[in-house]
Design a protein around this motif. Structure first.
Motif, PDB file in Angstrom:
ATOM      1  N   ILE A  24      22.729  12.556  49.195  1.00  0.00           N
ATOM      2  CA  ILE A  24      23.555  11.755  50.104  1.00  0.00           C
ATOM      3  C   ILE A  24      25.046  11.991  49.856  1.00  0.00           C
ATOM      4  CG2 ILE A  24      24.111   9.413  50.907  1.00  0.00           C
ATOM      5  CD1 ILE A  24      21.215  10.371  51.555  1.00  0.00           C
ATOM      6  N   LEU A  25      25.464  11.952  48.590  1.00  0.00           N
ATOM      7  CA  LEU A  25      26.890  12.103  48.289  1.00  0.00           C
ATOM      8  C   LEU A  25      27.312  13.548  48.043  1.00  0.00           C
ATOM      9  CD1 LEU A  25      27.581   8.980  46.050  1.00  0.00           C
ATOM     10  CD2 LEU A  25      27.816   9.247  48.523  1.00  0.00           C
ATOM     11  N   GLY A  26      26.351  14.454  47.881  1.00  0.00           N
ATOM     12  CA  GLY A  26      26.661  15.873  47.727  1.00  0.00           C
ATOM     13  C   GLY A  26      27.196  16.277  46.362  1.00  0.00           C
ATOM     14  N   MET A  27      26.889  15.497  45.334  1.00  0.00           N
ATOM     15  CA  MET A  27      27.333  15.861  43.990  1.00  0.00           C
ATOM     16  C   MET A  27      26.495  17.014  43.457  1.00  0.00           C
ATOM     17  SD  MET A  27      28.050  12.276  42.094  1.00  0.00           S
ATOM     18  CE  MET A  27      29.354  11.187  42.629  1.00  0.00           C
ATOM     19  N   LYS A  28      27.092  17.787  42.563  1.00  0.00           N
ATOM     20  CA  LYS A  28      26.408  18.926  41.950  1.00  0.00           C
ATOM     21  C   LYS A  28      25.824  18.497  40.611  1.00  0.00           C
ATOM     22  CE  LYS A  28      27.109  23.558  40.208  1.00  0.00           C
ATOM     23  NZ  LYS A  28      28.080  24.616  39.936  1.00  0.00           N
ATOM     24  N   GLY A  29      24.519  18.703  40.436  1.00  0.00           N
ATOM     25  CA  GLY A  29      23.862  18.385  39.172  1.00  0.00           C
ATOM     26  C   GLY A  29      24.082  19.489  38.153  1.00  0.00           C
ATOM     27  N   HIS A  30      24.313  19.119  36.896  1.00  0.00           N
ATOM     28  CA  HIS A  30      24.542  20.102  35.837  1.00  0.00           C
ATOM     29  C   HIS A  30      23.475  20.054  34.755  1.00  0.00           C
ATOM     30  CE1 HIS A  30      28.456  21.340  37.365  1.00  0.00           C
ATOM     31  NE2 HIS A  30      28.638  20.065  37.654  1.00  0.00           N
ATOM     32  N   VAL A  31      23.126  18.858  34.297  1.00  0.00           N
ATOM     33  CA  VAL A  31      22.108  18.729  33.254  1.00  0.00           C
ATOM     34  C   VAL A  31      21.462  17.353  33.383  1.00  0.00           C
ATOM     35  CG1 VAL A  31      23.705  17.850  31.487  1.00  0.00           C
ATOM     36  CG2 VAL A  31      21.643  19.047  30.781  1.00  0.00           C
ATOM     37  N   ARG A  32      20.170  17.300  33.019  1.00  0.00           N
ATOM     38  CA  ARG A  32      19.430  16.037  33.073  1.00  0.00           C
ATOM     39  C   ARG A  32      18.620  15.902  31.808  1.00  0.00           C
ATOM     40  NH1 ARG A  32      15.128  13.098  33.708  1.00  0.00           N
ATOM     41  NH2 ARG A  32      14.751  11.695  35.442  1.00  0.00           N
ATOM     42  N   TRP A  33      18.516  14.711  31.299  1.00  0.00           N
ATOM     43  CA  TRP A  33      17.667  14.405  30.150  1.00  0.00           C
ATOM     44  C   TRP A  33      16.928  13.114  30.467  1.00  0.00           C
ATOM     45  CZ3 TRP A  33      22.871  14.224  30.432  1.00  0.00           C
ATOM     46  CH2 TRP A  33      23.519  13.027  30.176  1.00  0.00           C
ATOM     47  N   ASN A  34      16.067  12.639  29.586  1.00  0.00           N
ATOM     48  CA  ASN A  34      15.214  11.481  29.878  1.00  0.00           C
ATOM     49  C   ASN A  34      15.979  10.242  30.318  1.00  0.00           C
ATOM     50  OD1 ASN A  34      12.869  12.856  29.363  1.00  0.00           O
ATOM     51  ND2 ASN A  34      12.701  12.164  27.260  1.00  0.00           N
ATOM     52  N   SER A  35      17.135  10.001  29.728  1.00  0.00           N
ATOM     53  CA  SER A  35      17.848   8.754  30.036  1.00  0.00           C
ATOM     54  C   SER A  35      19.183   8.968  30.727  1.00  0.00           C
ATOM     55  CB  SER A  35      18.059   7.948  28.750  1.00  0.00           C
ATOM     56  OG  SER A  35      18.843   8.691  27.838  1.00  0.00           O
ATOM     57  N   GLY A  36      19.400  10.162  31.303  1.00  0.00           N
ATOM     58  CA  GLY A  36      20.668  10.366  31.986  1.00  0.00           C
ATOM     59  C   GLY A  36      20.813  11.724  32.629  1.00  0.00           C
ATOM     60  N   ALA A  37      21.999  11.941  33.198  1.00  0.00           N
ATOM     61  CA  ALA A  37      22.305  13.208  33.859  1.00  0.00           C
ATOM     62  C   ALA A  37      23.815  13.328  34.016  1.00  0.00           C
ATOM     63  CB  ALA A  37      21.637  13.273  35.225  1.00  0.00           C
ATOM     64  N   TYR A  38      24.297  14.577  34.052  1.00  0.00           N
ATOM     65  CA  TYR A  38      25.695  14.848  34.367  1.00  0.00           C
ATOM     66  C   TYR A  38      25.766  15.511  35.732  1.00  0.00           C
ATOM     67  CZ  TYR A  38      27.513  13.849  29.697  1.00  0.00           C
ATOM     68  OH  TYR A  38      27.886  13.231  28.534  1.00  0.00           O
ATOM     69  N   LEU A  39      26.719  15.025  36.536  1.00  0.00           N
ATOM     70  CA  LEU A  39      26.973  15.579  37.856  1.00  0.00           C
ATOM     71  C   LEU A  39      28.479  15.731  38.021  1.00  0.00           C
ATOM     72  CD1 LEU A  39      24.968  12.775  38.292  1.00  0.00           C
ATOM     73  CD2 LEU A  39      24.406  14.208  40.228  1.00  0.00           C
ATOM     74  N   SER A  40      28.893  16.448  39.057  1.00  0.00           N
ATOM     75  CA  SER A  40      30.323  16.528  39.343  1.00  0.00           C
ATOM     76  C   SER A  40      30.547  16.514  40.849  1.00  0.00           C
ATOM     77  CB  SER A  40      30.940  17.785  38.727  1.00  0.00           C
ATOM     78  OG  SER A  40      30.430  18.953  39.344  1.00  0.00           O
ATOM     79  N   LEU A  41      31.744  16.115  41.206  1.00  0.00           N
ATOM     80  CA  LEU A  41      32.198  16.140  42.599  1.00  0.00           C
ATOM     81  C   LEU A  41      33.677  16.465  42.540  1.00  0.00           C
ATOM     82  CD1 LEU A  41      31.457  15.660  45.578  1.00  0.00           C
ATOM     83  CD2 LEU A  41      32.192  13.299  45.270  1.00  0.00           C
ATOM     84  N   GLY A  42      34.046  17.611  43.129  1.00  0.00           N
ATOM     85  CA  GLY A  42      35.424  18.064  42.972  1.00  0.00           C
ATOM     86  C   GLY A  42      35.663  18.327  41.497  1.00  0.00           C
ATOM     87  N   GLY A  43      36.730  17.799  40.947  1.00  0.00           N
ATOM     88  CA  GLY A  43      37.028  17.984  39.535  1.00  0.00           C
ATOM     89  C   GLY A  43      36.633  16.806  38.670  1.00  0.00           C
ATOM     90  N   VAL A  44      35.868  15.856  39.217  1.00  0.00           N
ATOM     91  CA  VAL A  44      35.508  14.655  38.457  1.00  0.00           C
ATOM     92  C   VAL A  44      34.051  14.734  38.019  1.00  0.00           C
ATOM     93  CG1 VAL A  44      35.357  12.132  38.500  1.00  0.00           C
ATOM     94  CG2 VAL A  44      37.183  13.282  39.758  1.00  0.00           C
ATOM     95  N   TRP A  45      33.819  14.465  36.727  1.00  0.00           N
ATOM     96  CA  TRP A  45      32.471  14.437  36.172  1.00  0.00           C
ATOM     97  C   TRP A  45      31.925  13.024  36.192  1.00  0.00           C
ATOM     98  CZ3 TRP A  45      29.315  18.275  34.084  1.00  0.00           C
ATOM     99  CH2 TRP A  45      29.855  19.557  34.135  1.00  0.00           C
ATOM    100  N   PHE A  46      30.627  12.913  36.446  1.00  0.00           N
ATOM    101  CA  PHE A  46      29.929  11.631  36.468  1.00  0.00           C
ATOM    102  C   PHE A  46      28.740  11.724  35.521  1.00  0.00           C
ATOM    103  CE2 PHE A  46      32.153  11.915  40.409  1.00  0.00           C
ATOM    104  CZ  PHE A  46      32.547  10.624  40.702  1.00  0.00           C
ATOM    105  N   CYS A  47      28.498  10.663  34.797  1.00  0.00           N
ATOM    106  CA  CYS A  47      27.314  10.566  33.943  1.00  0.00           C
ATOM    107  C   CYS A  47      26.479   9.404  34.453  1.00  0.00           C
ATOM    108  CB  CYS A  47      27.716  10.315  32.490  1.00  0.00           C
ATOM    109  SG  CYS A  47      26.289  10.057  31.406  1.00  0.00           S
TER     110      CYS A  47
END
Length: 62
Positions: A24-47
Motif C-alpha cells: 500500500i505505501l510502497g516501502m522497500k523491504g530489506h530484511v525480516r526476522w521473527n519479531s521485526g523487519a527493516y524497510l525504507s522509503l526515500g532516504g528514511v529507514w523504518f523498523c
C-alpha cells in the motif's frame, strides 16, 4: 533538526504490517526476522517491531 536515522513502529502482526507497508505505501523491504523487519522509503529507514501496541508504552520511536 537535519534528518532522521530511523523510525521504529510497534506492530502486533509482522506479516500483515509488511503487506501494508510494502504493497500500500510502497516501502522497500530489506530484511525480516521473527519479531521485526527493516524497510525504507526515500532516504528514511523504518523498523517494524513486534510488540503489544500501546501508544506511549510500546517501543515505537524516532
Amino acid at each position: 533538526m537535519q534528518g532522521l536515522n530511523h523510525i521504529t513502529i510497534a506492530v502486533s502482526d509482522i506479516d500483515c504490517s509488511l503487506a501494508f507497508y510494502n504493497e500500500i505505501l510502497g516501502m522497500k523491504g530489506h530484511v525480516r526476522w521473527n519479531s521485526g523487519a527493516y524497510l525504507s522509503l526515500g532516504g528514511v529507514w523504518f523498523c517494524l517491531s513486534r510488540d503489544d501496541v500501546s501508544p506511549g508504552m510500546d517501543y515505537s520511536h524516532d
